[in-house]
Scaffold this active site. Structure first.
Site, PDB file in Angstrom:
ATOM      1  N   GLU A   1      -3.260 -10.527   4.038  1.00 57.47           N
ATOM      2  CA  GLU A   1      -2.697  -9.905   5.245  1.00 57.47           C
ATOM      3  C   GLU A   1      -1.366 -10.574   5.582  1.00 57.47           C
ATOM      4  O   GLU A   1      -1.072 -11.667   5.097  1.00 57.47           O
ATOM      5  CB  GLU A   1      -3.667 -10.077   6.420  1.00 57.47           C
ATOM      6  CG  GLU A   1      -4.978  -9.333   6.246  1.00 57.47           C
ATOM      7  CD  GLU A   1      -4.767  -7.848   6.033  1.00 57.47           C
ATOM      8  OE1 GLU A   1      -4.173  -7.188   6.889  1.00 57.47           O
ATOM      9  OE2 GLU A   1      -5.197  -7.331   4.989  1.00 57.47           O
TER      10      GLU A   1
ATOM     11  N   VAL B   1       0.837  -1.212   0.000  1.00 59.56           N
ATOM     12  CA  VAL B   1       0.000   0.000   0.000  1.00 59.56           C
ATOM     13  C   VAL B   1       0.871   1.262   0.000  1.00 59.56           C
ATOM     14  O   VAL B   1       0.636   2.195  -0.787  1.00 59.56           O
ATOM     15  CB  VAL B   1      -0.982  -0.002   1.196  1.00 59.56           C
ATOM     16  CG1 VAL B   1      -1.890   1.223   1.127  1.00 59.56           C
ATOM     17  CG2 VAL B   1      -1.819  -1.274   1.211  1.00 59.56           C
ATOM     18  N   GLY B   2       1.881   1.302   0.878  1.00 57.14           N
ATOM     19  CA  GLY B   2       2.723   2.501   0.973  1.00 57.14           C
ATOM     20  C   GLY B   2       3.361   2.862  -0.361  1.00 57.14           C
ATOM     21  O   GLY B   2       3.348   4.029  -0.775  1.00 57.14           O
ATOM     22  N   SER B   3       3.896   1.853  -1.058  1.00 61.26           N
ATOM     23  CA  SER B   3       4.540   2.146  -2.351  1.00 61.26           C
ATOM     24  C   SER B   3       3.484   2.592  -3.366  1.00 61.26           C
ATOM     25  O   SER B   3       3.744   3.463  -4.209  1.00 61.26           O
ATOM     26  CB  SER B   3       5.312   0.929  -2.857  1.00 61.26           C
ATOM     27  OG  SER B   3       4.435  -0.151  -3.086  1.00 61.26           O
TER      28      SER B   3
ATOM     29  N   GLY C   1      -5.008  -4.757  -3.034  1.00 59.36           N
ATOM     30  CA  GLY C   1      -3.984  -4.519  -4.046  1.00 59.36           C
ATOM     31  C   GLY C   1      -3.412  -3.115  -3.897  1.00 59.36           C
ATOM     32  O   GLY C   1      -4.001  -2.246  -3.250  1.00 59.36           O
TER      33      GLY C   1
ATOM     34  N   GLY D   1     -10.915  -1.840   0.275  1.00 58.75           N
ATOM     35  CA  GLY D   1      -9.861  -1.321  -0.608  1.00 58.75           C
ATOM     36  C   GLY D   1     -10.227  -0.009  -1.279  1.00 58.75           C
ATOM     37  O   GLY D   1     -10.394   1.014  -0.624  1.00 58.75           O
TER      38      GLY D   1
ATOM     39  N   LYS E   1     -13.444  -5.243   9.264  1.00 60.15           N
ATOM     40  CA  LYS E   1     -14.083  -4.251   8.372  1.00 60.15           C
ATOM     41  C   LYS E   1     -15.566  -4.097   8.702  1.00 60.15           C
ATOM     42  O   LYS E   1     -16.108  -2.991   8.697  1.00 60.15           O
ATOM     43  CB  LYS E   1     -13.892  -4.680   6.921  1.00 60.15           C
ATOM     44  CG  LYS E   1     -12.431  -4.634   6.471  1.00 60.15           C
ATOM     45  CD  LYS E   1     -12.237  -5.424   5.186  1.00 60.15           C
ATOM     46  CE  LYS E   1     -10.806  -5.319   4.695  1.00 60.15           C
ATOM     47  NZ  LYS E   1     -10.487  -6.302   3.644  1.00 60.15           N
TER      48      LYS E   1
ATOM     49  N   GLY F   1      -0.133  -9.421  -3.393  1.00 56.66           N
ATOM     50  CA  GLY F   1      -0.200  -8.381  -2.358  1.00 56.66           C
ATOM     51  C   GLY F   1      -1.594  -8.198  -1.771  1.00 56.66           C
ATOM     52  O   GLY F   1      -1.877  -7.192  -1.134  1.00 56.66           O
TER      53      GLY F   1
HETATM   54  P1  NDP Z   1       3.174  -4.825   3.584  1.00 58.03           P
HETATM   55  O1  NDP Z   1       3.620  -5.946   4.423  1.00 58.03           O
HETATM   56  O2  NDP Z   1       3.264  -4.963   2.107  1.00 58.03           O
HETATM   57  O3  NDP Z   1       3.964  -3.514   3.994  1.00 58.03           O
HETATM   58  C1  NDP Z   1       4.174  -3.153   5.332  1.00 58.03           C
HETATM   59  C2  NDP Z   1       5.215  -2.069   5.398  1.00 58.03           C
HETATM   60  O4  NDP Z   1       5.368  -1.676   6.754  1.00 58.03           O
HETATM   61  C3  NDP Z   1       6.604  -2.499   4.913  1.00 58.03           C
HETATM   62  O5  NDP Z   1       7.248  -1.396   4.344  1.00 58.03           O
HETATM   63  C4  NDP Z   1       7.288  -2.921   6.212  1.00 58.03           C
HETATM   64  O6  NDP Z   1       8.678  -2.749   6.180  1.00 58.03           O
HETATM   65  C5  NDP Z   1       6.719  -1.888   7.175  1.00 58.03           C
HETATM   66  N1  NDP Z   1       6.693  -2.415   8.540  1.00 58.03           N
HETATM   67  C6  NDP Z   1       5.892  -3.375   9.032  1.00 58.03           C
HETATM   68  N2  NDP Z   1       6.143  -3.571  10.340  1.00 58.03           N
HETATM   69  C7  NDP Z   1       7.137  -2.715  10.663  1.00 58.03           C
HETATM   70  C8  NDP Z   1       7.851  -2.446  11.849  1.00 58.03           C
HETATM   71  N3  NDP Z   1       7.591  -3.105  12.978  1.00 58.03           N
HETATM   72  N4  NDP Z   1       8.798  -1.498  11.825  1.00 58.03           N
HETATM   73  C9  NDP Z   1       9.080  -0.853  10.692  1.00 58.03           C
HETATM   74  N5  NDP Z   1       8.443  -1.058   9.525  1.00 58.03           N
HETATM   75  C10 NDP Z   1       7.484  -1.985   9.525  1.00 58.03           C
HETATM   76  O7  NDP Z   1       1.682  -4.500   4.032  1.00 58.03           O
HETATM   77  P2  NDP Z   1       0.533  -3.837   3.158  1.00 58.03           P
HETATM   78  O8  NDP Z   1       1.046  -2.647   2.481  1.00 58.03           O
HETATM   79  O9  NDP Z   1      -0.170  -4.891   2.386  1.00 58.03           O
HETATM   80  O10 NDP Z   1      -0.504  -3.412   4.301  1.00 58.03           O
HETATM   81  C11 NDP Z   1      -0.324  -2.252   5.074  1.00 58.03           C
HETATM   82  C12 NDP Z   1      -1.623  -1.948   5.799  1.00 58.03           C
HETATM   83  O11 NDP Z   1      -2.650  -1.723   4.853  1.00 58.03           O
HETATM   84  C13 NDP Z   1      -2.141  -3.073   6.700  1.00 58.03           C
HETATM   85  O12 NDP Z   1      -2.777  -2.514   7.814  1.00 58.03           O
HETATM   86  C14 NDP Z   1      -3.156  -3.774   5.820  1.00 58.03           C
HETATM   87  O13 NDP Z   1      -4.151  -4.445   6.557  1.00 58.03           O
HETATM   88  C15 NDP Z   1      -3.743  -2.596   5.096  1.00 58.03           C
HETATM   89  N6  NDP Z   1      -4.386  -2.883   3.823  1.00 58.03           N
HETATM   90  C16 NDP Z   1      -3.739  -3.635   2.880  1.00 58.03           C
HETATM   91  C17 NDP Z   1      -4.321  -3.854   1.663  1.00 58.03           C
HETATM   92  C18 NDP Z   1      -3.665  -4.649   0.603  1.00 58.03           C
HETATM   93  O14 NDP Z   1      -4.282  -4.885  -0.445  1.00 58.03           O
HETATM   94  N7  NDP Z   1      -2.443  -5.081   0.780  1.00 58.03           N
HETATM   95  C19 NDP Z   1      -5.649  -3.300   1.354  1.00 58.03           C
HETATM   96  C20 NDP Z   1      -6.234  -2.514   2.419  1.00 58.03           C
HETATM   97  C21 NDP Z   1      -5.623  -2.327   3.601  1.00 58.03           C
HETATM   98  P3  NDP Z   1       9.619  -3.962   5.761  1.00 58.03           P
HETATM   99  O15 NDP Z   1       9.111  -4.439   4.434  1.00 58.03           O
HETATM  100  O16 NDP Z   1      10.947  -3.331   5.697  1.00 58.03           O
HETATM  101  O17 NDP Z   1       9.444  -4.987   6.825  1.00 58.03           O
HETATM  102  N1  HSE Z   2      -6.203  -8.765   2.949  1.00 53.79           N
HETATM  103  C1  HSE Z   2      -7.237  -7.853   2.613  1.00 53.79           C
HETATM  104  C2  HSE Z   2      -8.165  -8.501   1.611  1.00 53.79           C
HETATM  105  C3  HSE Z   2      -6.649  -6.597   2.054  1.00 53.79           C
HETATM  106  O1  HSE Z   2      -7.797  -9.522   1.019  1.00 53.79           O
HETATM  107  O2  HSE Z   2      -9.265  -8.002   1.411  1.00 53.79           O
HETATM  108  C4  HSE Z   2      -7.671  -5.517   1.821  1.00 53.79           C
HETATM  109  O3  HSE Z   2      -8.149  -5.017   3.026  1.00 53.79           O
END
Ligand code: NDP
Ligand code: HSE
EC number: 1.1.1.3
Length: 441
Positions: A194, A14-16, A306, A138, A209, A191
């Site tokens: 969870e 998500v961050g990227s 995603g 999402g 949710k 991606g």
């Molecule tokens: P990722 O695992 O892809 O990314 C998590 C990021 O957080 C990485 O950059 C990781 O760094 C960093 N991170 C995690 N824990 C730590 C820590 N203890 N200290 C420092 N950095 C940390 O997760 P997602 O992007 O998929 O998900 C992020 C959030 O968004 C979650 O709450 C998820 O439930 C939510 N979300 C995700 C969706 C999805 O489709 N993926 C959709 C909707 C919500 P590093 O990689 O260096 O460990």
């Molecule tokens: N893991 C979650 C899903 C990400 O599959 O719906 C979106 O919140």
């Protein structure tokens, strides 16, 4: 005007995506927000991994570091965007950001479902915004729709496919006959899943949710611990196939329903008539149906997980916060749609009190009188049968599958009838019980 400065915590899926969307659409976003939105700092665990998550054109101008607290404490940062996940470090950082007078945008549904009451109270006290559009479904703007677009309505119920991973798994299993483990691995690669994918499969993520949706729909506090949850791991190919034969699809649904004596809050595999649009929402797509007293039914659909679909919702929140920065906190839309001092004290009903239709699959000895015994027990319990199907026994087998669909019944009565049917000598093994929703009114 000076750009808004964002501190990104996490640069994974998500961050990227957020960084990519902000970079690609910077001009349009600036025109909408009234000023530029810039990522000032990014904190992650592994900087090399983070840099590799987006093209150089996106990452070269970003200041990566490992110190999450330094981002939250940075006086130049206006909005902290929490995208790390989890409920421990994320909670500390969000509360610290709020205490520092910063606005927060998060996609973290687990955090809000479990600690939301405390976080929103702190935000209210500090006069800052906590926005969370990406936390549910999402890229679908369902929070905005419920909190603002439907604000005239008394919400009767809502039901949604709100976990992309499990919907992706069910779809691939049904359409391609794929194996559960293979599809889950694919969802992780894409991606969607969870960090702990059992959250997706066993219904926790959908229940997080649903907890948030119910709070906004009914003006109640977050009560995740009272939600009933059941995942898709025990679903069998037979049940999926029999449901199809009877004109239904099985989806993992989150359902929040207003009843005279409380609220039903439940996540479980659910049979839905195949003709409903939501029954045909497949793959990673999510959909939420909302029944309001004035508007009737509305349906919201889109990608539920995603990178960029979720970033779409996060960036929308960043724009909203930017637009509202100068608004008097008293006149902002309340975090949970209702004024915080006007939340209702409606109980969450136990699963035994739920009222719905049921799919029952029995394995019975193929001999006279079995059907009569089963239907008598159901009739004694006041459970009316809507449809019944008996399958041919396999070659040389004496046990047959019988599938029964009931009209609306109370779960407690259905469970009592199941116990009596299972005790019959002519019934083999346990009865499979799935819930069925017509979603018609
Ligand atoms: P990722 O695992 O892809 O990314 C998590 C990021 O957080 C990485 O950059 C990781 O760094 C960093 N991170 C995690 N824990 C730590 C820590 N203890 N200290 C420092 N950095 C940390 O997760 P997602 O992007 O998929 O998900 C992020 C959030 O968004 C979650 O709450 C998820 O439930 C939510 N979300 C995700 C969706 C999805 O489709 N993926 C959709 C909707 C919500 P590093 O990689 O260096 O460990
Ligand atoms: N893991 C979650 C899903 C990400 O599959 O719906 C979106 O919140």
């Amino acid at each position: 005007m000076k750009p808004i400065q964002v501190g990104l915590l996490g640069f994974g899926t998500v961050g990227s995506g957020v960084a990519k969307v902000l970079a690609r659409n910077a001009e349009e976003i600036g025109r909408r927000a009234g000023r530029a939105i810039e990522v000032k700092r990014v904190a992650v665990r592994n900087i090399d991994k983070a840099r590799a998550a987006a093209p150089l054109a996106v990452t070269e101008g970003l200041a990566f570091g490992n110190d999450m607290q330094a981002v939250v404490d940075d006086p130049d940062i206006n909005i902290v965007c929490e995208l790390i996940g989890g409920t421990t470090l994320a909670k500390d950082l969000v509360l610290r950001a709020i205490a520092n007078g910063k606005h927060v945008v998060t996609a973290n549904k687990a955090l809000l479902a479990i600690h939301g009451n405390e976080i929103f109270a702190a935000a209210q006290q500090a006069g800052v915004m906590v926005m969370f559009e990406a936390a549910v479904a999402g890229g679908i703007p369902i929070i905005k729709a419920l909190r603002e677009g439907l604000t005239a309505n008394r919400i009767e119920w809502l039901a949604g496919i709100i976990n992309g991973t499990s919907n992706f798994i069910l779809t691939e299993m049904r359409d391609k006959g794929a194996a559960f483990a293979d599809v889950l691995a694919e969802a992780q690669k894409l991606g969607y899943a969870e960090a702990d994918p059992t959250f997706d499969i066993e219904g926790h993520d959908a229940a997080h949710k649903l907890t948030i949706l119910a709070a906004i729909a009914f003006g109640i506090p977050m009560q995740f611990d009272k939600a009933y949850l059941e995942g898709i791991s025990k679903l069998t190919r037979e049940d999926i196939a029999y449901a199809e034969e009877l004109g239904y699809r099985i989806k993992l649904l989150g359902i929040a329903k207003r009843r005279a004596n409380g609220i039903e809050l439940r996540v479980h595999p659910t049979l839905i008539p195949a003709k409903r649009i939501i029954a045909n929402v497949d793959g990673v797509m999510n959909a939420v149906v909302v029944q309001g007293d004035a508007v009737g039914q509305t349906l919201y659909s889109g990608r539920g997980a995603g990178s960029e679909p979720t970033a779409s919702a996060v960036v929308a929140d960043l724009v909203d916060v930017t637009r509202l920065l100068t608004a008097d906190p008293e006149h902002r839309v309340p975090h949970l749609a209702f004024q915080p001092d006007r939340l209702a004290d409606l109980p969450i009903l136990p699963i035994a009190e739920v009222e719905t239709c049921y799919y029952l699959r029995l394995q019975a000895h193929d001999q006279p009188g079995v059907m009569a015994d089963v239907t008598r027990i159901l009739a004694d319990a006041g459970i009316s049968i809507d449809a019944m199907m008996q399958k041919e026994p396999a070659e040389g087998e004496k046990i047959v599958d019988i599938v029964i669909l009931t009209h609306v019944a109370i779960e407690r009565s259905v469970d009592a009838a199941i116990a009596r049917i299972e005790a019959l000598e002519t019934i083999a093994g346990r009865i499979t019980k799935l819930r069925l929703e017509n979603l018609d009114r």
